[in-house]
Design a protein around this motif. Structure first.
Motif, PDB file in Angstrom:
ATOM      1  N   SER A 178      51.681 -37.307  17.680  1.00  0.00           N
ATOM      2  CA  SER A 178      52.967 -37.760  17.114  1.00  0.00           C
ATOM      3  C   SER A 178      52.775 -38.960  16.199  1.00  0.00           C
ATOM      4  CB  SER A 178      53.937 -38.134  18.238  1.00  0.00           C
ATOM      5  OG  SER A 178      54.234 -36.998  19.010  1.00  0.00           O
ATOM      6  N   ARG A 184      50.089 -39.728  14.464  1.00  0.00           N
ATOM      7  CA  ARG A 184      49.479 -39.259  13.222  1.00  0.00           C
ATOM      8  C   ARG A 184      50.516 -38.607  12.313  1.00  0.00           C
ATOM      9  NH1 ARG A 184      44.757 -35.468  14.689  1.00  0.00           N
ATOM     10  NH2 ARG A 184      45.052 -34.946  12.511  1.00  0.00           N
ATOM     11  N   GLY A 185      51.422 -37.816  12.888  1.00  0.00           N
ATOM     12  CA  GLY A 185      52.471 -37.171  12.100  1.00  0.00           C
ATOM     13  C   GLY A 185      53.423 -38.189  11.473  1.00  0.00           C
ATOM     14  N   GLY A 198      52.727 -41.323  10.735  1.00  0.00           N
ATOM     15  CA  GLY A 198      52.005 -42.017   9.661  1.00  0.00           C
ATOM     16  C   GLY A 198      51.948 -41.176   8.389  1.00  0.00           C
ATOM     17  N   ARG A 199      51.738 -39.882   8.540  1.00  0.00           N
ATOM     18  CA  ARG A 199      51.692 -39.007   7.362  1.00  0.00           C
ATOM     19  C   ARG A 199      53.055 -38.943   6.685  1.00  0.00           C
ATOM     20  NH1 ARG A 199      51.251 -32.973   6.163  1.00  0.00           N
ATOM     21  NH2 ARG A 199      50.211 -33.071   4.166  1.00  0.00           N
ATOM     22  N   ARG A 200      54.126 -38.861   7.482  1.00  0.00           N
ATOM     23  CA  ARG A 200      55.481 -38.842   6.890  1.00  0.00           C
ATOM     24  C   ARG A 200      55.753 -40.122   6.111  1.00  0.00           C
ATOM     25  NH1 ARG A 200      56.506 -36.077  11.567  1.00  0.00           N
ATOM     26  NH2 ARG A 200      57.028 -37.931  12.740  1.00  0.00           N
ATOM     27  N   ARG A 201      55.333 -41.283   6.664  1.00  0.00           N
ATOM     28  CA  ARG A 201      55.539 -42.547   5.955  1.00  0.00           C
ATOM     29  C   ARG A 201      54.776 -42.571   4.631  1.00  0.00           C
ATOM     30  NH1 ARG A 201      55.158 -44.730  11.210  1.00  0.00           N
ATOM     31  NH2 ARG A 201      52.945 -45.125  10.871  1.00  0.00           N
ATOM     32  N   ARG A 202      53.551 -42.078   4.633  1.00  0.00           N
ATOM     33  CA  ARG A 202      52.764 -42.045   3.388  1.00  0.00           C
ATOM     34  C   ARG A 202      53.399 -41.130   2.348  1.00  0.00           C
ATOM     35  NH1 ARG A 202      48.601 -41.798   7.117  1.00  0.00           N
ATOM     36  NH2 ARG A 202      48.320 -39.565   6.747  1.00  0.00           N
ATOM     37  N   VAL A 203      53.903 -39.978   2.782  1.00  0.00           N
ATOM     38  CA  VAL A 203      54.540 -39.048   1.845  1.00  0.00           C
ATOM     39  C   VAL A 203      55.808 -39.668   1.261  1.00  0.00           C
ATOM     40  CG1 VAL A 203      55.777 -36.843   1.717  1.00  0.00           C
ATOM     41  CG2 VAL A 203      53.550 -36.966   2.826  1.00  0.00           C
ATOM     42  N   SER A 218      54.873 -42.441  -1.273  1.00  0.00           N
ATOM     43  CA  SER A 218      54.407 -41.927  -2.570  1.00  0.00           C
ATOM     44  C   SER A 218      55.555 -41.305  -3.355  1.00  0.00           C
ATOM     45  CB  SER A 218      53.269 -40.918  -2.374  1.00  0.00           C
ATOM     46  OG  SER A 218      53.735 -39.792  -1.659  1.00  0.00           O
TER      47      SER A 218
END
Length: 148
Positions: free
Chosen positions: A50, A52-53, A55-60, A63
């Motif tokens: 969860s 990791r998911g 963190g990826r959503r925040r990066r997307v 950007s």
């Protein structure tokens, strides 16, 4: 044919009399290693997955926000540059040296065909134009554009 009875395609080929037994042994050993590794493998904890998911959503999202800001900023810059008044248009070619001196008037080739507007050839340009000879000459037919 079951999984334990592995039969290679080249089983009866020339020079392969003992290849069948070694292939079966290798297949059996690889299956045992895969089963052993599968039993020892454990999935990652749900909290780690969860995190990791998230963190990826925040990066997307970051950007996407940066891309939006860049597009909007370039649009604003383009609009500002289009709304600025441009410099006055200069003549396509500089005036000829014959007509650039102060007080000279254009010859018959530039006029409407008459020799002079007052009818006399020896009239001075100042008396013809009604200005003093010290006034700066301008290119005939050109005036600066209006400023708003």
């Amino acid at each position: 044919m079951s999984e334990t009875e592995y039969q290679p395609a080249y089983e009866n080929g020339p020079g392969r009399a003992g290849a069948h037994r070694s292939d079966l042994a290798l297949a059996r050993a690889m299956k045992q290693a895969a089963e052993s590794a599968g039993r020892r493998a454990t999935p990652a904890p749900a909290a780690y997955v969860s995190a990791r998911g998230a963190g990826r959503r925040r990066r997307v999202l970051a950007s996407a926000a940066a891309g939006t800001v860049c597009v909007l900023a370039s649009g604003v810059v383009a609009a500002v540059l289009q709304l600025q008044p441009s410099a006055p248009a200069l003549p396509a070619a500089p005036p000829s040296p014959r007509h650039s001196a102060v007080g000279e008037r254009p010859g018959p080739s530039m006029g409407s065909g008459s020799a002079s507007p007052s009818g006399s050839e020896d009239a001075t340009p100042a008396s013809t134009l009604g200005t003093t000879p010290t006034a700066p000459a301008t290119t005939p037919g050109w005036s600066p554009p209006p400023t708003w």
